[in-house]
Design an enzyme around this catalytic site. Sequence first.
Site, short mmCIF file in Angstrom:
data_model
loop_
_atom_site.label_atom_id
_atom_site.label_comp_id
_atom_site.label_asym_id
_atom_site.label_seq_id
_atom_site.Cartn_x
_atom_site.Cartn_y
_atom_site.Cartn_z
N GLY A 2 0.67 1.49 -1.84
CA GLY A 2 0.54 0.22 -1.12
C GLY A 2 -0.79 -0.44 -1.44
O GLY A 2 -1.39 -1.13 -0.61
N GLY A 6 -1.88 -4.52 -1.11
CA GLY A 6 -1.97 -5.23 0.17
C GLY A 6 -3.40 -5.62 0.52
O GLY A 6 -4.32 -5.50 -0.30
N GLN A 7 -3.55 -6.09 1.75
CA GLN A 7 -4.84 -6.62 2.20
C GLN A 7 -5.94 -5.55 2.13
O GLN A 7 -7.01 -5.78 1.59
CB GLN A 7 -4.68 -7.12 3.64
CG GLN A 7 -5.64 -8.21 4.00
CD GLN A 7 -5.74 -8.42 5.50
OE1 GLN A 7 -5.03 -7.81 6.29
NE2 GLN A 7 -6.63 -9.29 5.92
N LEU A 8 -5.67 -4.39 2.66
CA LEU A 8 -6.66 -3.30 2.65
C LEU A 8 -6.77 -2.67 1.26
O LEU A 8 -7.87 -2.46 0.74
CB LEU A 8 -6.23 -2.23 3.68
CG LEU A 8 -7.04 -0.95 3.71
CD1 LEU A 8 -8.47 -1.21 4.15
CD2 LEU A 8 -6.39 0.06 4.67
N ASP A 68 2.16 0.26 -6.13
CA ASP A 68 2.75 -0.63 -5.14
C ASP A 68 4.19 -0.94 -5.56
O ASP A 68 4.55 -0.83 -6.74
CB ASP A 68 1.96 -1.94 -5.02
CG ASP A 68 2.15 -2.64 -3.68
OD1 ASP A 68 1.25 -2.56 -2.84
OD2 ASP A 68 3.22 -3.27 -3.48
N ILE A 108 7.40 4.23 -2.45
CA ILE A 108 7.08 5.51 -1.82
C ILE A 108 8.35 6.24 -1.35
O ILE A 108 8.35 7.46 -1.19
CB ILE A 108 6.06 5.33 -0.66
CG1 ILE A 108 5.69 6.65 0.01
CG2 ILE A 108 6.55 4.37 0.39
CD1 ILE A 108 5.07 7.68 -0.89
N TYR A 166 5.99 -0.58 15.44
CA TYR A 166 4.82 -0.27 14.61
C TYR A 166 3.90 0.71 15.34
O TYR A 166 3.49 1.74 14.79
CB TYR A 166 4.10 -1.58 14.29
CG TYR A 166 2.80 -1.44 13.54
CD1 TYR A 166 2.78 -1.09 12.20
CD2 TYR A 166 1.57 -1.70 14.17
CE1 TYR A 166 1.59 -0.99 11.50
CE2 TYR A 166 0.38 -1.61 13.48
CZ TYR A 166 0.39 -1.25 12.16
OH TYR A 166 -0.80 -1.15 11.47
N LYS A 190 2.94 4.58 14.49
CA LYS A 190 1.55 5.02 14.26
C LYS A 190 1.19 6.18 15.20
O LYS A 190 0.51 7.11 14.82
CB LYS A 190 0.57 3.86 14.46
CG LYS A 190 0.63 2.80 13.34
CD LYS A 190 0.19 3.33 12.00
CE LYS A 190 0.15 2.25 10.92
NZ LYS A 190 -0.11 2.76 9.57
P1 NAD Z 1 -0.19 -5.11 3.72
O1 NAD Z 1 1.14 -5.45 4.28
O2 NAD Z 1 -1.12 -6.18 3.31
O3 NAD Z 1 0.00 -4.16 2.45
C1 NAD Z 1 0.98 -3.15 2.38
C2 NAD Z 1 1.33 -2.94 0.92
O4 NAD Z 1 2.33 -1.91 0.88
C3 NAD Z 1 1.94 -4.18 0.26
O5 NAD Z 1 1.26 -4.47 -0.95
C4 NAD Z 1 3.38 -3.80 -0.01
O6 NAD Z 1 3.91 -4.35 -1.21
C5 NAD Z 1 3.28 -2.28 -0.10
N1 NAD Z 1 4.56 -1.60 0.18
C6 NAD Z 1 5.48 -1.93 1.11
N2 NAD Z 1 6.52 -1.10 1.05
C7 NAD Z 1 6.26 -0.22 0.05
C8 NAD Z 1 6.97 0.88 -0.50
N3 NAD Z 1 8.18 1.23 -0.06
N4 NAD Z 1 6.38 1.58 -1.51
C9 NAD Z 1 5.16 1.21 -1.99
N5 NAD Z 1 4.46 0.16 -1.52
C10 NAD Z 1 4.99 -0.54 -0.51
O7 NAD Z 1 -0.89 -4.13 4.78
P2 NAD Z 1 -2.46 -3.88 4.98
O8 NAD Z 1 -2.94 -4.89 5.95
O9 NAD Z 1 -3.12 -3.72 3.68
O10 NAD Z 1 -2.39 -2.49 5.75
C11 NAD Z 1 -2.50 -1.28 5.04
C12 NAD Z 1 -2.41 -0.12 6.02
O11 NAD Z 1 -3.43 -0.26 7.00
C13 NAD Z 1 -1.09 -0.05 6.78
O12 NAD Z 1 -0.74 1.30 6.98
C14 NAD Z 1 -1.42 -0.68 8.12
O13 NAD Z 1 -0.61 -0.17 9.14
C15 NAD Z 1 -2.86 -0.24 8.31
N6 NAD Z 1 -3.57 -1.14 9.21
C16 NAD Z 1 -3.81 -2.45 8.86
C17 NAD Z 1 -4.44 -3.28 9.77
C18 NAD Z 1 -4.69 -4.73 9.44
O14 NAD Z 1 -5.21 -5.44 10.30
N7 NAD Z 1 -4.37 -5.20 8.23
C19 NAD Z 1 -4.86 -2.78 10.99
C20 NAD Z 1 -4.60 -1.46 11.32
C21 NAD Z 1 -3.96 -0.63 10.41
N1 SER Z 2 -3.67 -5.57 12.57
C1 SER Z 2 -2.43 -4.92 12.60
C2 SER Z 2 -1.33 -5.80 13.08
O1 SER Z 2 -1.63 -6.81 13.72
C3 SER Z 2 -2.52 -3.77 13.54
O2 SER Z 2 -2.50 -2.61 12.86
O3 SER Z 2 -0.20 -5.49 12.83
#
Ligand code: NAD
Ligand code: SER
Length: 317
Positions: free
Chosen positions: A8, A11-13, A34, A53, A142, A146
Amino acid sequence: MERILIIGAAGQLGSELTFTLSQQYGGDNIIASDLNPKALEKFEYCKTAVLDIMDQDAVRKLIKDQNVKQIYHLAAVLSATGEKNPRFAWQLNMDSLLFVLELAMEFKMDKIYWPSSIAVFGPNTPKINTPQFCVKEPNTVYGISKQAGERWCEYYFQKFGVDVRSLRYPGLIGYKSLPGGGTTDYAVDIYHKAIAGEHFDCFLSADTALPMMYMPDAIKATLDLMHAPKENVKIRSSYNLAAISFTPEEIYQCIKTHHPDFTISYSPDFRQAIADSWPDSIDDTRAREDWGWKHDYDLKKMTADILRNLPAYLVNF
Ligand code: NAD
Ligand code: SER
């Protein structure tokens, strides 16, 4: 050569974490994977792999071929998107984590990272300075995934010795990629609207306080936790983590000091109920005590940094 696989990564993180990991370990030792092949094009500085995944054979093959010894498992369906298809969200979030934990045993991995969230908390959780250990009872799919994930992480650590580490991130705010369906994502979108000179209609009410964190702090926390000596990582479910808490009105007022003509309105939708079930602020004393967590950015400093840097990135979106 032992490699690190990020699942993944686009994505943003993942986009920002992959960059820092590549700087620390060298791009040849990092595999950004990804589902989305187009989004992988940005990783010119490390290895890449198009990978679902849920495709267990393909994941196993890659781990074996590339001698992967650490996994950062970031793929998930986030809070707002999850409510639109709860069973799919549960399946992806839960099955993928269990699979990764099994892989850690099968391939004798060094370490696993898996992010949790403030979404593990629910309406009966204390809202102010939410403690590490307290009532959870999340009411989004969600959040349920978690919380269950946290229990599985602790279980695999205690029963099988898997060195899995986790943080309960607050809402993450970055400017280098667009967010992926979260309730806290208004706090990313608002900067884009301000820079475009457009009006911002917020899907949360003006006074909805939520815990938030600027992406550089989130990356620092993640790598501090992953580099901490094993014995210092005393919580094996997931650590509370905090930096800033603010409302939509507060972030708007802060942006307005840079863009005096910026306007906002409030039209709360289904995401308001999700936000209302989450804490206003988080007590992260354990992270600060166990492995020295300290954040760098407050709302003012984050806003100045985003408004300075986002315009150059907009060409990539
Ligand atoms: P995001 O949605 O921006 O990125 C997720 C990535 O996973 C995407 O690039 C998507 O293409 C990829 N993906 C989706 N399904 C997939 C699969 N089957 N196989 C492989 N890749 C796949 O999410 P994010 O904001 O980067 O968050 C990353 C993690 O951090 C997540 O587990 C999320 O729960 C956790 N998180 C994020 C936040 C937040 O505010 N962004 C807060 C708390 C926790
Ligand atoms: N920032 C995330 C959301 O809003 C929480 O993990 O889904």
